[in-house]
Scaffold this motif. Structure first.
Motif: not given
Length: 253
Positions: A24-35, A64-80
């Motif tokens: 029930r969520q779109a849980y998405i990693t934005v940057s899959g890399a981290c410094i 969109a028709d199968r979710i109740d929320a969006i979650a965003i997480t991320s590494g740190v690609a170049s700087s905070i």
């Protein structure tokens, strides 16, 4: 429907399909890399990439028709600072979906205020370790106090029970250390998420915490949250709304 057999006991239930990473969520990693090179995290050793804003929008559109929320997480690609700016652009592009959005990134000094101004519903800033000494050992180059300050700011902005923080179990802390940090987080209105160590990266030789330890900590976790008037069962986004990885008071019996 599905049946699970434990010690000859039959437990009937329903398999909850994952949409994007969790039910029930779109849980998405934005940057899959981290410094940064936190000792428990395999991400710095993986050639991850950053998703384009338009790509993320298309991902959410597709479910969109199968979710109740969006979650965003991320590494740190170049700087905070640069990562924060990029994630803010992602959030702005997702607002038209009209769904609650949760965000978990490493915070800068103004991150909570900027996310709140955009209309984010919940935030998760992770102290990761139960003590400052362990944090320093496990997360070189990052600041324990900066995360705590972001959590304190966030409670004022988002409200008690809308701010979360991962605490990893199995980094070398004692149960007393965990009891204390659970109480400290709940005391300022933050819901701790106890995350058992997954042996990986430079901690690949560490054992996963034993089940009986996790169950004892769950009892403390549940009691402290109840006394603080915090209910993870009311979470709209991210880990506490998913329950796929961790025991969550208010959702798990």
């Amino acid at each position: 429907m599905a049946d699970l057999f434990i010690d000859n006991e039959r437990v009937s239930g329903r398999l909850e399909p994952a949409v994007l990473h969790c039910p029930r969520q779109a849980y998405i990693t934005v940057s899959g890399a981290c410094i940064f090179r936190c000792r428990y995290c395999p991400v710095p050793g993986i050639p991850g990439r950053r998703k384009e804003v338009e790509e993320i929008v298309r991902m959410v559109e597709s479910v969109a028709d199968r979710i109740d929320a969006i979650a965003i997480t991320s590494g740190v690609a170049s700087s905070i600072e640069e990562e924060e700016k990029y994630v803010l652009d992602v959030v702005a592009a997702l607002l038209p979906f009209g769904l609650p959005i949760g965000v978990s990134i490493y915070p800068g000094p103004k991150t909570p205020a900027r996310l709140h101004a955009l209309g984010v519903a919940e935030v998760k800033f992770n102290i990761e370790a139960a003590t400052p000494a362990l944090f320093c050992e496990m997360c070189p180059g990052l600041s324990w106090e900066a995360v705590w300050e972001a959590l304190r700011q966030s409670v004022v902005l988002f409200g008690r029970g809308r701010v979360f923080s991962n605490v990893i179990v199995g980094l070398g802390e004692t149960d007393a250390d965990l009891d204390r940090v659970i109480e400290d987080l709940a005391g300022i209105g933050v819901i701790p998420i106890l995350r058992p160590l997954t042996p990986a990266a430079s901690l690949a030789d560490r054992p996963r915490p034993a089940g009986d330890r996790l169950l004892r900590l769950y009892e403390v976790h549940e009691r402290v949250l109840r006394q603080a008037g915090l209910d993870p069962g009311r979470a709209l986004t991210m880990c506490s709304a998913c329950t796929g990885c961790d025991l969550v008071p208010g959702r798990d019996a």
